[in-house]
Enzyme design. Sequence first.
Site, PDB file in Angstrom:
ATOM      1  N   ARG A 234      36.639  34.581  33.685  1.00 24.49           N
ATOM      2  CA  ARG A 234      37.030  34.602  32.278  1.00 24.49           C
ATOM      3  C   ARG A 234      35.798  34.926  31.456  1.00 24.49           C
ATOM      4  O   ARG A 234      34.716  34.400  31.694  1.00 24.49           O
ATOM      5  CB  ARG A 234      37.629  33.251  31.840  1.00 24.49           C
ATOM      6  CG  ARG A 234      38.995  32.943  32.432  1.00 24.49           C
ATOM      7  CD  ARG A 234      40.069  33.894  31.913  1.00 24.49           C
ATOM      8  NE  ARG A 234      41.384  33.596  32.454  1.00 24.49           N
ATOM      9  CZ  ARG A 234      41.877  34.113  33.563  1.00 24.49           C
ATOM     10  NH1 ARG A 234      41.129  34.959  34.291  1.00 24.49           N
ATOM     11  NH2 ARG A 234      43.094  33.795  33.981  1.00 24.49           N
ATOM     12  N   GLU A 263      41.568  41.790  25.211  1.00 22.28           N
ATOM     13  CA  GLU A 263      42.058  42.778  26.176  1.00 22.28           C
ATOM     14  C   GLU A 263      43.381  43.365  25.704  1.00 22.28           C
ATOM     15  O   GLU A 263      44.247  42.621  25.241  1.00 22.28           O
ATOM     16  CB  GLU A 263      42.227  42.125  27.553  1.00 22.28           C
ATOM     17  CG  GLU A 263      40.915  41.592  28.131  1.00 22.28           C
ATOM     18  CD  GLU A 263      41.088  40.963  29.517  1.00 22.28           C
ATOM     19  OE1 GLU A 263      42.236  40.947  30.028  1.00 22.28           O
ATOM     20  OE2 GLU A 263      40.105  40.493  30.082  1.00 22.28           O
ATOM     21  N   HIS A 282      40.023  44.518  33.857  1.00 22.67           N
ATOM     22  CA  HIS A 282      40.695  43.320  34.384  1.00 22.67           C
ATOM     23  C   HIS A 282      41.598  43.680  35.563  1.00 22.67           C
ATOM     24  O   HIS A 282      42.808  43.434  35.559  1.00 22.67           O
ATOM     25  CB  HIS A 282      41.500  42.615  33.291  1.00 22.67           C
ATOM     26  CG  HIS A 282      41.659  41.143  33.570  1.00 22.67           C
ATOM     27  ND1 HIS A 282      41.879  40.218  32.584  1.00 22.67           N
ATOM     28  CD2 HIS A 282      41.626  40.434  34.736  1.00 22.67           C
ATOM     29  CE1 HIS A 282      41.975  38.999  33.112  1.00 22.67           C
ATOM     30  NE2 HIS A 282      41.823  39.120  34.426  1.00 22.67           N
TER      31      HIS A 282
END
Length: 314
Positions: A234, A263, A282
Amino acid sequence: MRVAVLDDYQQVAGELADWSGRLPGAETVFFPRHLADRDELVAALEPFDVVVAMRERTAFPREVLQRLPRLRLLVTTGMRNASLDLAAAAEFGVLVCGTRSHPTGTAELTWAMILGLVRRVADDDAAVRAGGWQQRIAPDLAGEVLGVVGLGRLGAQVAAVGAAFGMDVVAWSPHLTAERAARGGARAVTKDELFATAKVATVHMVLADDTRGIVGDAELGAMRPDAYLVNTSRFGLVDEGALRRALEAGRPAGVGLDVFDTEPLPDGHWLRSAPRTLLSPHMGYVTDRTYRIFFTDAVEDIAAWRAGAPVRTL
Protein backbone atom coordinates in the site's frame (compact mmCIF):
# COMPACT_ATOMS: atom_id res chain seq x y z
CA MET A 1 -32.07 -8.52 -9.71
CA ARG A 2 -29.51 -6.15 -11.21
CA VAL A 3 -25.79 -6.67 -10.64
CA ALA A 4 -23.07 -4.07 -11.26
CA VAL A 5 -19.44 -5.18 -11.68
CA LEU A 6 -17.14 -2.21 -11.23
CA ASP A 7 -13.71 -1.35 -12.59
CA ASP A 8 -13.51 -4.11 -15.16
CA TYR A 9 -10.51 -2.36 -16.72
CA GLN A 10 -9.49 -5.30 -18.90
CA GLN A 11 -13.12 -6.14 -19.81
CA VAL A 12 -12.65 -9.79 -18.86
CA ALA A 13 -14.96 -10.23 -15.86
CA GLY A 14 -17.82 -11.51 -18.01
CA GLU A 15 -15.64 -14.26 -19.47
CA LEU A 16 -14.06 -15.54 -16.27
CA ALA A 17 -17.18 -16.70 -14.44
CA ASP A 18 -20.61 -18.14 -15.28
CA TRP A 19 -22.73 -15.07 -14.50
CA SER A 20 -25.79 -16.04 -16.55
CA GLY A 21 -25.76 -19.75 -15.68
CA ARG A 22 -25.36 -19.27 -11.92
CA LEU A 23 -27.58 -16.18 -11.74
CA PRO A 24 -30.58 -16.93 -13.98
CA GLY A 25 -32.81 -13.96 -14.60
CA ALA A 26 -30.30 -11.47 -13.28
CA GLU A 27 -29.09 -8.55 -15.35
CA THR A 28 -25.35 -8.05 -14.99
CA VAL A 29 -23.68 -4.84 -16.18
CA PHE A 30 -19.90 -4.52 -16.39
CA PHE A 31 -18.29 -1.10 -15.96
CA PRO A 32 -14.88 -0.90 -17.67
CA ARG A 33 -14.32 2.77 -16.78
CA HIS A 34 -13.43 3.89 -13.26
CA LEU A 35 -16.15 6.11 -11.78
CA ALA A 36 -14.06 8.50 -9.72
CA ASP A 37 -16.70 11.20 -9.20
CA ARG A 38 -19.03 10.29 -6.32
CA ASP A 39 -22.12 11.82 -7.90
CA GLU A 40 -21.45 9.93 -11.13
CA LEU A 41 -20.88 6.73 -9.15
CA VAL A 42 -24.13 7.07 -7.21
CA ALA A 43 -26.10 7.90 -10.35
CA ALA A 44 -24.69 4.85 -12.12
CA LEU A 45 -25.36 2.47 -9.21
CA GLU A 46 -28.82 3.64 -8.12
CA PRO A 47 -30.65 0.95 -10.16
CA PHE A 48 -28.59 -1.98 -8.80
CA ASP A 49 -29.32 -4.46 -6.01
CA VAL A 50 -25.80 -5.94 -6.00
CA VAL A 51 -22.40 -4.36 -6.59
CA VAL A 52 -19.13 -6.24 -7.11
CA ALA A 53 -16.11 -4.08 -6.28
CA MET A 54 -12.60 -4.88 -7.48
CA ARG A 55 -10.28 -4.61 -4.50
CA GLU A 56 -10.04 -0.98 -3.30
CA ARG A 57 -10.41 0.70 -6.69
CA THR A 58 -13.76 2.24 -5.77
CA ALA A 59 -14.44 3.44 -2.23
CA PHE A 60 -17.78 2.95 -0.49
CA PRO A 61 -17.82 5.35 2.45
CA ARG A 62 -20.96 6.28 4.40
CA GLU A 63 -21.72 9.19 2.05
CA VAL A 64 -22.02 6.82 -0.90
CA LEU A 65 -23.80 3.95 0.83
CA GLN A 66 -26.53 6.15 2.27
CA ARG A 67 -27.36 7.36 -1.25
CA LEU A 68 -27.91 3.82 -2.58
CA PRO A 69 -31.15 2.68 -0.90
CA ARG A 70 -31.68 -0.17 -3.36
CA LEU A 71 -28.27 -1.74 -2.70
CA ARG A 72 -28.50 -4.92 -0.64
CA LEU A 73 -25.29 -6.86 -1.35
CA LEU A 74 -21.76 -5.54 -1.81
CA VAL A 75 -19.12 -8.09 -2.83
CA THR A 76 -15.46 -7.17 -2.60
CA THR A 77 -12.76 -9.26 -4.22
CA GLY A 78 -10.56 -10.47 -1.38
CA MET A 79 -11.49 -10.65 2.27
CA ARG A 80 -10.08 -7.28 3.33
CA ASN A 81 -11.01 -3.90 1.86
CA ALA A 82 -10.09 -0.70 3.69
CA SER A 83 -12.17 1.44 1.34
CA LEU A 84 -15.49 -0.03 2.55
CA ASP A 85 -17.31 1.43 5.57
CA LEU A 86 -18.54 -1.83 7.09
CA ALA A 87 -20.35 -0.11 9.97
CA ALA A 88 -22.29 2.10 7.58
CA ALA A 89 -23.08 -0.86 5.34
CA ALA A 90 -24.59 -2.73 8.31
CA GLU A 91 -26.54 0.37 9.34
CA PHE A 92 -28.07 0.71 5.88
CA GLY A 93 -28.85 -2.98 5.52
CA VAL A 94 -26.13 -3.81 3.02
CA LEU A 95 -24.52 -7.24 3.43
CA VAL A 96 -20.81 -7.31 2.57
CA CYS A 97 -19.15 -10.49 1.32
CA GLY A 98 -15.66 -11.27 0.08
CA THR A 99 -13.84 -13.82 -2.02
CA ARG A 100 -10.78 -16.00 -1.79
CA SER A 101 -7.53 -14.76 -3.29
CA HIS A 102 -4.39 -16.16 -4.87
CA PRO A 103 -1.34 -14.77 -3.08
CA THR A 104 1.55 -15.60 -5.37
CA GLY A 105 0.91 -12.92 -7.99
CA THR A 106 2.07 -10.04 -5.81
CA ALA A 107 5.19 -11.91 -4.70
CA GLU A 108 6.03 -12.63 -8.33
CA LEU A 109 5.56 -8.99 -9.32
CA THR A 110 7.71 -7.91 -6.37
CA TRP A 111 10.59 -9.88 -7.82
CA ALA A 112 9.88 -8.58 -11.31
CA MET A 113 10.26 -5.07 -9.90
CA ILE A 114 13.37 -5.90 -7.88
CA LEU A 115 15.10 -7.41 -10.89
CA GLY A 116 13.81 -4.69 -13.18
CA LEU A 117 15.31 -2.04 -10.92
CA VAL A 118 18.61 -3.71 -10.12
CA ARG A 119 19.29 -4.81 -13.70
CA ARG A 120 17.65 -1.69 -15.19
CA VAL A 121 15.72 -3.76 -17.69
CA ALA A 122 13.57 -0.90 -18.97
CA ASP A 123 16.65 1.30 -19.52
CA ASP A 124 18.46 -1.44 -21.40
CA ASP A 125 15.42 -2.13 -23.56
CA ALA A 126 15.24 1.55 -24.52
CA ALA A 127 18.98 1.66 -25.17
CA VAL A 128 18.93 -1.35 -27.51
CA ARG A 129 15.99 0.07 -29.43
CA ALA A 130 17.91 3.33 -29.82
CA GLY A 131 21.00 1.54 -31.15
CA GLY A 132 22.98 1.29 -27.92
CA TRP A 133 24.76 -1.70 -26.41
CA GLN A 134 26.28 -2.57 -23.00
CA GLN A 135 26.70 0.88 -21.53
CA ARG A 136 27.10 -0.06 -17.85
CA ILE A 137 27.93 -2.85 -15.40
CA ALA A 138 25.08 -4.38 -13.39
CA PRO A 139 25.29 -5.13 -9.65
CA ASP A 140 24.93 -8.64 -8.24
CA LEU A 141 22.31 -9.71 -5.69
CA ALA A 142 24.00 -12.89 -4.42
CA GLY A 143 25.66 -12.15 -1.11
CA GLU A 144 23.72 -8.92 -0.63
CA VAL A 145 21.09 -8.21 2.04
CA LEU A 146 17.39 -8.47 1.25
CA GLY A 147 15.36 -6.59 3.85
CA VAL A 148 11.73 -7.70 4.15
CA VAL A 149 9.49 -5.26 6.00
CA GLY A 150 6.59 -7.46 7.12
CA LEU A 151 7.18 -11.20 7.05
CA GLY A 152 3.63 -12.45 6.58
CA ARG A 153 2.43 -14.74 3.82
CA LEU A 154 3.63 -12.49 1.00
CA GLY A 155 6.80 -11.41 2.73
CA ALA A 156 7.79 -15.02 3.33
CA GLN A 157 7.28 -15.85 -0.35
CA VAL A 158 9.51 -12.95 -1.34
CA ALA A 159 12.08 -14.01 1.26
CA ALA A 160 12.23 -17.54 -0.16
CA VAL A 161 13.19 -16.24 -3.59
CA GLY A 162 15.84 -13.99 -2.08
CA ALA A 163 17.35 -16.98 -0.33
CA ALA A 164 17.31 -18.92 -3.60
CA PHE A 165 19.32 -16.09 -5.15
CA GLY A 166 21.88 -16.43 -2.37
CA MET A 167 20.90 -13.27 -0.52
CA ASP A 168 21.17 -12.74 3.22
CA VAL A 169 17.48 -12.33 4.10
CA VAL A 170 16.63 -10.16 7.10
CA ALA A 171 13.21 -9.03 8.27
CA TRP A 172 11.54 -6.56 10.59
CA SER A 173 8.01 -5.78 11.73
CA PRO A 174 6.83 -4.30 15.04
CA HIS A 175 6.13 -7.65 16.69
CA LEU A 176 8.40 -10.02 14.78
CA THR A 177 10.26 -12.54 16.94
CA ALA A 178 13.42 -14.41 16.06
CA GLU A 179 11.46 -17.68 15.97
CA ARG A 180 8.80 -16.35 13.60
CA ALA A 181 11.45 -14.81 11.39
CA ALA A 182 13.27 -18.13 11.16
CA ARG A 183 10.04 -19.89 10.18
CA GLY A 184 9.63 -17.31 7.42
CA GLY A 185 13.14 -17.92 6.13
CA ALA A 186 14.73 -14.76 7.50
CA ARG A 187 16.81 -13.38 10.33
CA ALA A 188 15.09 -10.86 12.61
CA VAL A 189 16.83 -7.47 12.87
CA THR A 190 15.95 -4.01 14.06
CA LYS A 191 14.29 -1.57 11.72
CA ASP A 192 17.40 0.61 11.78
CA GLU A 193 19.67 -2.29 10.82
CA LEU A 194 17.40 -3.40 8.00
CA PHE A 195 17.35 -0.03 6.26
CA ALA A 196 21.02 0.67 6.89
CA THR A 197 22.26 -2.64 5.45
CA ALA A 198 19.76 -3.80 2.82
CA LYS A 199 20.66 -3.73 -0.82
CA VAL A 200 16.94 -4.21 -1.46
CA ALA A 201 14.20 -3.29 1.01
CA THR A 202 10.73 -4.55 0.14
CA VAL A 203 7.55 -3.63 2.00
CA HIS A 204 4.78 -6.16 2.76
CA MET A 205 2.54 -4.86 5.53
CA VAL A 206 -1.14 -4.09 6.03
CA LEU A 207 -1.91 -0.38 5.99
CA ALA A 208 -3.34 0.75 9.33
CA ASP A 209 -3.08 3.77 11.60
CA ASP A 210 0.06 2.41 13.24
CA THR A 211 1.76 1.43 9.97
CA ARG A 212 0.98 4.49 7.87
CA GLY A 213 4.25 6.21 6.98
CA ILE A 214 6.28 3.45 8.63
CA VAL A 215 8.97 4.16 6.04
CA GLY A 216 9.83 7.83 6.38
CA ASP A 217 12.71 10.29 6.32
CA ALA A 218 14.78 8.36 8.86
CA GLU A 219 14.49 5.03 7.05
CA LEU A 220 15.05 6.44 3.56
CA GLY A 221 17.91 8.57 4.78
CA ALA A 222 19.61 5.55 6.32
CA MET A 223 19.53 3.53 3.11
CA ARG A 224 22.72 2.90 1.21
CA PRO A 225 23.07 5.12 -1.85
CA ASP A 226 23.23 1.95 -3.99
CA ALA A 227 20.12 0.39 -2.39
CA TYR A 228 16.63 -0.11 -3.77
CA LEU A 229 13.16 0.19 -2.26
CA VAL A 230 10.11 -1.72 -3.55
CA ASN A 231 6.51 -1.27 -2.38
CA THR A 232 3.83 -3.59 -3.76
CA SER A 233 1.58 -3.42 -0.67
CA ARG A 234 0.00 0.00 0.00
CA PHE A 235 1.36 3.40 -0.93
CA GLY A 236 0.61 4.88 2.50
CA LEU A 237 3.19 2.64 4.15
CA VAL A 238 5.85 4.95 2.71
CA ASP A 239 5.60 8.62 3.62
CA GLU A 240 5.03 10.42 0.32
CA GLY A 241 6.84 13.61 1.27
CA ALA A 242 9.82 11.66 2.55
CA LEU A 243 9.95 9.59 -0.63
CA ARG A 244 9.91 12.68 -2.80
CA ARG A 245 12.65 14.34 -0.77
CA ALA A 246 14.80 11.22 -0.90
CA LEU A 247 14.49 10.87 -4.67
CA GLU A 248 15.27 14.53 -5.19
CA ALA A 249 18.33 14.14 -2.93
CA GLY A 250 19.67 11.31 -5.08
CA ARG A 251 19.00 8.28 -2.92
CA PRO A 252 18.13 5.46 -2.88
CA ALA A 253 19.43 4.17 -6.21
CA GLY A 254 15.94 3.16 -7.31
CA VAL A 255 12.34 2.83 -6.15
CA GLY A 256 9.76 0.41 -7.52
CA LEU A 257 6.08 1.12 -6.92
CA ASP A 258 3.02 -0.91 -7.81
CA VAL A 259 0.71 1.12 -5.55
CA PHE A 260 -0.17 4.81 -5.38
CA ASP A 261 -2.09 7.28 -3.24
CA THR A 262 -4.66 7.82 -6.00
CA GLU A 263 -5.41 5.14 -8.58
CA PRO A 264 -5.38 5.33 -11.53
CA LEU A 265 -2.38 7.65 -11.15
CA PRO A 266 -3.59 11.13 -12.19
CA ASP A 267 -2.11 13.10 -15.07
CA GLY A 268 0.60 15.41 -13.82
CA HIS A 269 1.31 13.41 -10.65
CA TRP A 270 4.89 14.02 -9.54
CA LEU A 271 5.73 10.31 -9.66
CA ARG A 272 5.17 10.21 -13.42
CA SER A 273 8.40 12.16 -13.86
CA ALA A 274 10.26 11.12 -10.69
CA PRO A 275 13.87 10.04 -11.26
CA ARG A 276 15.12 6.48 -10.66
CA THR A 277 11.65 4.96 -10.39
CA LEU A 278 10.00 1.92 -11.89
CA LEU A 279 6.21 2.22 -11.89
CA SER A 280 3.59 -0.50 -12.37
CA PRO A 281 -0.21 0.14 -12.51
CA HIS A 282 -1.13 -1.97 -9.42
CA MET A 283 -0.61 -5.26 -11.23
CA GLY A 284 0.34 -7.44 -8.26
CA TYR A 285 -3.00 -9.23 -8.06
CA VAL A 286 -3.92 -8.83 -11.75
CA THR A 287 -3.29 -12.39 -12.91
CA ASP A 288 -5.46 -14.90 -14.73
CA ARG A 289 -5.74 -17.31 -11.81
CA THR A 290 -6.49 -14.57 -9.29
CA TYR A 291 -9.20 -13.06 -11.47
CA ARG A 292 -10.83 -16.43 -12.08
CA ILE A 293 -10.98 -16.99 -8.31
CA PHE A 294 -12.27 -13.46 -7.67
CA PHE A 295 -15.12 -13.55 -10.16
CA THR A 296 -16.11 -17.19 -9.64
CA ASP A 297 -16.37 -16.54 -5.90
CA ALA A 298 -18.27 -13.30 -6.50
CA VAL A 299 -20.88 -15.19 -8.50
CA GLU A 300 -21.07 -17.83 -5.77
CA ASP A 301 -21.51 -15.11 -3.14
CA ILE A 302 -24.39 -13.58 -5.06
CA ALA A 303 -26.07 -16.95 -5.69
CA ALA A 304 -25.74 -17.92 -2.02
CA TRP A 305 -27.13 -14.58 -0.85
CA ARG A 306 -30.00 -14.91 -3.30
CA ALA A 307 -30.76 -18.36 -1.86
CA GLY A 308 -30.79 -16.95 1.66
CA ALA A 309 -27.54 -18.57 2.79
CA PRO A 310 -24.77 -15.98 2.33
CA VAL A 311 -21.15 -17.09 2.56
CA ARG A 312 -17.82 -15.33 3.16
CA THR A 313 -19.42 -12.39 4.96
CA LEU A 314 -17.21 -9.60 6.27
